[in-house]
Design a protein around this motif. Sequence first.
Motif: not given
Lengths: 528, 345
Positions: B204-224
């Motif tokens: 859980x702590x690791x999940x909170x430690x990312x420095x980048x905020x990347x919305x891959x799902x949104x890009x994937x959906x728009x590509x599809x």
Amino acid sequence: MTNSINEIEEAEVILATGSNTSEAHPQIARRMMTAVDKGAKLLVIDPRRTRLTELADVHLQIQPGSDIPLMNGMMRIILDESLADRMFIEMRTENFEALQEMLNKIDLAEVERITGVPLAEIRKAAILYARARRAVICYCLGITQHVAGTKNVQTIANLAMLTGNVEKEFTGVDPLRGQNNVQGACDMGALPNVYPGYQKVDDIACREKFSKAWCTELDPAPGLTLLDMTHSGANGPMKGMFIMGENPVLSDPLLDKVEETLSNLEFLAVADIFLTETAQFAHVVFPAASFAEKGGTFTNTERRVQMVRPAIAPIADCRTDSEIISEISTRMGYPMSYESSTEIMEEIALLTPIYGGIIHQRLGGDKWGLQWPCPDQNHPGTPFLHKHYFTRGKGHFIPGEHTPPVEPPCEDFPFFLNTGRVYHHYHTGTMTRKSEALNRESNQALLQVHPDDAKRLQIREGDILCVASRRGAIQIPAQITHAVAPGSVYTSFHFSETPVNRLTIDTQDPIAKCPEYKVCAVRIEKAP
Amino acid sequence: MDGMYILSKDHLRSFLRKINKANRLVAPIVNRHGDTLFSVIDDLDYAPYEFNQQSQNGIKSFFFPQQETIATYSSQDGDYSFTAPSDEPEPTVYFGVRSCDLMAIMHMDDVFMGEIKDQQYMAKRQQAILIGLNCNHPFENCFCNATKSGPFLGSGFDLQFTDQGDNYLVQVGREKGAALLKQWNQFFTPASEEQIQNQYQLSLEAMANFQLNVHADQAIQRLQNGQVPEEIWQSLSLRCQDCGGCAFICPTCTCFTIVDRKLSADHGIRLRNWDACTFSGFTRMAGGHNPVHHKTQSIKQRFMHKLCHDVKEHGSPSCVGCGRCVDICFGGVDIVRFIKMAGED
């Protein structure tokens, strides 16, 4: 470069001229793109359209060889708009009056006519450049490989000094050097008239210093320039040559003349990593170690001296360049016995003020080298030049008048031929043409022709063309593209199958002795 | 042996020494120039293995080398005969493999051991034992949270380690891992409930430690949905410097080209080299026509493949969020930038 490479990222305006930066200097282009991302304006002067011109805010697509009128025009506009940096001119420069007098005589309509660039575009570029607080000019061989090469550079210097765009971080004049170590080679005196560190051969004090260090008498006369040697001909003064890591049989203009010279030498020795076109003329070939097999330093375009360490031992009988030189020297009666490149570096530091504080111990570990001038071992190196004063004291304006290319197009030879490089190959391809991957990307020279010209001459993509100048002819496939302007054609010189330097002219800049590779007149027709 | 175990850090080196007896050992090592790279450990006593920095390479090249001889050939009177290489890969333990790189191996398995079995890949893969290391602290450019390939992984490993300070929590994945644990069971003690709970906390702590905020799902959906405008491809392609670095550093890029290298008049080798879809020669046809317009579309295939085609084909993107291409890209046309641009309105 007066700046460091990373400083380009922080410039407000970048003026790139005579440089196809994204193909020839991708690491510099990368900084330009970052600067553009941060809001910098990119001005590009280029007779061709390139990736960089696509990114540019202003592309001044000049007629080949009209750099001086263009920049003089820009300077005239800067004067008229009162954008000159009067304080800088007063404090740091001299001979401004002469420049001003010349600029005042300029007719801007004439500038528009000679350069082929709309005056409004020139004005836009001039004002952007002059108003910037941090502006760099990056230039490359499109500036220097002209009969007016030296005057082109002086005119660039005028433009920078007129606007005070030197002396500061993120601000300056940056000639982009090509090879990894061409800066280092020049620094080490691989020029006819200087010892290491640009200490002049005809200066008695310099000569005596080196004479004493090397325990031998030194010739007071400067040596010959490159073309003086390779163009000396069958009955010229050249009797023997030792060529290291250079392939003039492909890279020099008037290849017929080069071949005549080399084939008539009494003795030719060549050291290279592969058997080049030039090495095939040699009586003796020394297999040299590659960059991966030797240690020492390379000095890059930002004057940064960096350590190189052997990644692998020399393959088979290859020797490093310094071993080859030392052994030849020893056998010719002047013993040289350096135990390592470290010892050579110490000698450089002893005799070369700009390298005075640069020794291997300071370059190793996690350090990224030192930028000269670095006069002593406590000196941290110099990221940018000309802070407080120029090398000669005050910056001297040298007004330059238009010097047109020696060989403009005419009825018989109606096209401008420009030569340059492609991304995937390096110079004469001694290394890059050995790579399957790079050869797949590009394995032949193409002659770029504008669609209008192609249509008129009924040339289709891939047609084999015969391209002829007053000096020779080659056959080459056509590539039809808007990258070149109508009336101009362009190709690269990497490929021995299409030796474009059979066409180029050998007329040289009178001072730098650099031939006008960038402009000659040719005729093109479909090969029979 | 199933379940969770504890290995004291004090005994890690001795454990590695044991498994090194029958296996080659590969782990992230700091070389003499200060670079952390997955490398073969020659001498365990002097191996500066490094688990606090991201390794610059993944482990792709150990299974799919940058250049690999796939045959030698000889010719006689115009007839060619080919011989497959005979060298057997060594049994190898890969230690300290991060979640992203484990996911990448699963992806490569799909490519090289799916319908068509690549014999050379498979031989190396069958000799491999993968010991993973969960990421308590994602690195600067990491975004595996966005590609659902980390920072903690539930499968894809033979053994999985989690750093718990003085010791590692060890989780058994596949059969090979269980066998290894069984063989050297003197090193392991069963984990306590608290230690198992602690792993959950760490994830859980690791999940909170990312420095980048990347919305891959949104890009994937728009590509599809075909909602990514051409201008994005154009502006990014223009900046691509054509170096191929992204594909070479990418742990899931598997494209290759085959070339023959003549070594003498009558013999030579057939090589398989890494290739990249961003190169114009990748799609250029023999007659010179190129269906991909290089200047405006060179990076389109790359991102479409990673974020659209593979999602359709395998159910997940083949970008594992390791962030290496962010670091290596000259022109700033890395996948994070693309995802950001594709997600903007």
